[in-house]
Scaffold this motif. Structure first.
Motif, PDB file in Angstrom:
ATOM      1  N   ALA A   1       0.825  -1.210   0.000  1.00  0.00           N
ATOM      2  CA  ALA A   1       0.000   0.000   0.000  1.00  0.00           C
ATOM      3  C   ALA A   1       0.858   1.259   0.000  1.00  0.00           C
ATOM      4  O   ALA A   1       0.465   2.298  -0.554  1.00  0.00           O
ATOM      5  N   ARG A   2       2.014   1.182   0.603  1.00  0.00           N
ATOM      6  CA  ARG A   2       2.894   2.352   0.673  1.00  0.00           C
ATOM      7  C   ARG A   2       3.785   2.485  -0.560  1.00  0.00           C
ATOM      8  O   ARG A   2       4.285   3.575  -0.851  1.00  0.00           O
ATOM      9  N   VAL A   3       3.986   1.361  -1.253  1.00  0.00           N
ATOM     10  CA  VAL A   3       4.818   1.409  -2.458  1.00  0.00           C
ATOM     11  C   VAL A   3       4.133   2.202  -3.560  1.00  0.00           C
ATOM     12  O   VAL A   3       4.772   2.929  -4.317  1.00  0.00           O
ATOM     13  N   GLY A   4       2.801   2.017  -3.669  1.00  0.00           N
ATOM     14  CA  GLY A   4       2.042   2.760  -4.675  1.00  0.00           C
ATOM     15  C   GLY A   4       2.036   2.069  -6.016  1.00  0.00           C
ATOM     16  O   GLY A   4       1.643   0.893  -6.111  1.00  0.00           O
ATOM     17  N   PRO A   5       2.499   2.702  -7.086  1.00  0.00           N
ATOM     18  CA  PRO A   5       2.404   2.143  -8.444  1.00  0.00           C
ATOM     19  C   PRO A   5       3.103   0.791  -8.600  1.00  0.00           C
ATOM     20  O   PRO A   5       2.699  -0.023  -9.419  1.00  0.00           O
ATOM     21  N   GLY A   6       4.143   0.543  -7.837  1.00  0.00           N
ATOM     22  CA  GLY A   6       4.872  -0.725  -7.972  1.00  0.00           C
ATOM     23  C   GLY A   6       4.332  -1.842  -7.124  1.00  0.00           C
ATOM     24  O   GLY A   6       4.969  -2.898  -7.003  1.00  0.00           O
ATOM     25  N   ALA A   7       3.140  -1.669  -6.548  1.00  0.00           N
ATOM     26  CA  ALA A   7       2.587  -2.665  -5.637  1.00  0.00           C
ATOM     27  C   ALA A   7       2.321  -4.000  -6.311  1.00  0.00           C
ATOM     28  O   ALA A   7       2.432  -5.055  -5.690  1.00  0.00           O
ATOM     29  N   ARG A   8       1.982  -3.976  -7.601  1.00  0.00           N
ATOM     30  CA  ARG A   8       1.616  -5.219  -8.300  1.00  0.00           C
ATOM     31  C   ARG A   8       2.780  -6.208  -8.381  1.00  0.00           C
ATOM     32  O   ARG A   8       2.562  -7.407  -8.419  1.00  0.00           O
ATOM     33  N   VAL A   9       3.974  -5.687  -8.454  1.00  0.00           N
ATOM     34  CA  VAL A   9       5.122  -6.584  -8.591  1.00  0.00           C
ATOM     35  C   VAL A   9       5.740  -6.939  -7.242  1.00  0.00           C
ATOM     36  O   VAL A   9       6.667  -7.748  -7.182  1.00  0.00           O
ATOM     37  N   LEU A  10       5.214  -6.359  -6.158  1.00  0.00           N
ATOM     38  CA  LEU A  10       5.823  -6.598  -4.851  1.00  0.00           C
ATOM     39  C   LEU A  10       5.744  -8.066  -4.452  1.00  0.00           C
ATOM     40  O   LEU A  10       6.753  -8.665  -4.051  1.00  0.00           O
TER      41      LEU A  10
END
Length: 499
Positions: A320-329
């Protein structure tokens, strides 16, 4: 809604399935606990019932299940372990659904993936034992408990009682999860109706499991091998529980269950479900082990579900804090975890990952059986070598056996009196001995008799140590030239002897 659930649990289930199928035969090896499953599952249901009245009652239901699996699909290392693989995949999928119900979809998927990656889960997903099935039924019971608290329904409470009971019949240490659920109920403080229904469901499950519990107490000698609690075990429990406790401070862990309207209480959240499930089984068994050594990680394997749920919340919070890169986390986190654990994962899928290998020992006997006419086992439990691979022992007479395992309703049979064993040994020319590597050890008068007669009346012609078991050939008088002297131990054999 159904499509949403599939998208949440598919990734964890597929990952667990892939990890379970990877190297499932473990280099064509089978260790002693799996050998017990193998021989028990080949008995009829009546013979299994006769056996569990004397030994292994805690695994009676599992043996009956595996009897059916072998009858339907044939016996092989794959069919021996495939039920555990499927159970682990189911457990990871259900954990994802549970996490999504209690928090968010991302937290649920992350929790399921975390459970699949845990080395202990990977290990028992590839064993022909009941622990992966216990894991699946505990997760199912927990999911049904949350569902019943959210929307009270008689079928859900009945399902909860049934899942709890099946888990207890598979291994009654799973009732630690029921205690954890009790802690959850105390934290949630439900209304009278929900509380009464939980008490009735839990009481019914315990009452139905009581015969297994009471019978197993008479078979407590089977766990006499468990060592007293060590500091490394205590430290491991404390670290696991501490990590879980820290994760409960995260907002997603303490929010209303799924922030859904049907959540009856603000107190029903992931933290009050996951932390007790992680802490109570481990701490409870550790405390009992101070008085009676019983702590073995696989007995409370399901405690990792609680830890996985809280790690899932941690990953969801980071996403949630990563933002745009959350999908690849999540893919990146899983990949990194698998790479970091790769040495452990590779070792788990080798023959050296377990304490011994029955099949290798049997093959070694097959190489020398033509020059011998009798066989002995020290201790008698090593008879499983022949029970799993009888072809390798063709032509060898069991010099100590008085009554076979099936007829006696045991796993290792009943051996003759010491004087009869000595008489049979003196009537043999050459004897194969299957035992444990390392210094000679005998815990019974019968085994002492075997050792004494071999030392006084026989000459050891060869010894092979293979994957945790030792096979020696003894002869009366001089050794046959083919027997040679003691075979030199290879590096792997020396490691097996030291292990």
């Amino acid at each position: 809604m159904r499509h949403g659930r599939i998208s949440i649990c598919a990734g964890p289930a597929v990952l667990a399935l892939a990890l379970g199928l990877w190297g499932i035969t473990r280099e064509h090896s089978m260790w002693r606990d799996e050998a017990a499953t193998w021989q028990a599952a080949h008995r009829s249901l009546a013979e299994i019932a006769h056996m569990v009245g004397q030994v292994d009652v805690v695994h009676g239901l599992y043996y009956a299940v595996m009897h059916g699996v072998f009858a339907l699909f044939g016996d092989s290392l794959i069919t021996l372990r495939l039920p555990s693989v499927l159970a682990a995949a189911t457990a990871c999928g259900l954990t994802a659904l549970l996490g999504a119900r209690l928090a968010t979809a991302v937290a649920g998927t992350a929790a399921g993936l975390a459970l699949a990656v845990v080395p202990a889960v990977q290990e028992h997903a590839q064993e022909g034992r009941s622990y992966a099935l216990v894991l699946a039924f505990v997760v199912l019971a927990t999911w049904l408990l949350v569902a019943a608290l959210e929307r009270p329904d008689g079928r859900r409470w009945a399902g909860y009682a049934a899942a709890t009971l099946v888990a207890a019949w598979l291994n009654w240490f799973s009732l630690f999860a029921l205690v954890a659920h009790g802690v959850t109920m105390v934290c949630v403080r439900p209304d009278r109706t929900r509380l009464v229904r939980w008490v009735l469901a839990a009481s019914a499950a315990v009452a139905a499991a009581l015969p297994v519990i009471l019978t197993s107490r008479a078979q407590s000698s089977q766990v006499s091998w468990i060592k007293p609690l060590g500091w490394s075990t205590v430290l491991g429990v404390l670290i696991t529980v501490a990590i879980a406790a820290l994760c409960t401070r995260l907002p997603q862990a303490r929010g209303v269950a799924g922030t859904r309207e049907e959540a009856p209480y603000a107190r029903l959240n992931l933290a009050v479900v996951a932390l007790p499930l992680c802490a109570v089984p481990q701490v409870g068994l550790a405390l009992i082990s101070v008085v009676k050594p019983l702590f073995v990680t696989r007995y409370v394997l399901f405690a990792y579900v609680g830890l996985a749920l809280l790690i899932g919340v941690l990953l969801a919070t980071i996403a949630a804090r990563v933002g745009p890169g959350a999908r690849v986390l999540l893919p990146v986190a899983v990949t990194l975890a698998l790479l970091a654990l790769l040495p452990i994962e590779l070792r788990l899928r080798t023959e050296e990952s377990r304490i011994d290998d029955v099949l290798s020992a049997a093959a070694t006997v097959g190489q020398v059986r033509d020059t011998a006419d009798g066989v002995l086992y020290i201790p008698a439990a090593r008879r499983d070598t022949a029970l799993v691979s009888p072809r390798e022992f063709a032509g060898l007479r069991d010099l100590a056996l008085a009554q076979g395992p099936v007829a006696s309703g045991t796993l290792k049979g009943i051996e003759a009196e010491p004087r009869d064993i000595e008489r049979a040994m003196l009537g043999a020319r050459r004897i194969v001995l299957v035992t444990d590597p390392g210094p000679e050890r005998a815990d019974t008068v019968r085994d002492l008799t075997k050792q004494r007669v071999l030392k006084e009346r026989f000459v050891r012609c060869s010894t092979s140590v293979v994957r945790g078991r030792q096979v020696s050939l003894y002869a009366r008088g001089k050794c046959h030239p083919a027997g040679g002297q003691d075979a030199p131990r290879t590096g792997s054999a020396r490691r097996a002897a030291q292990g």
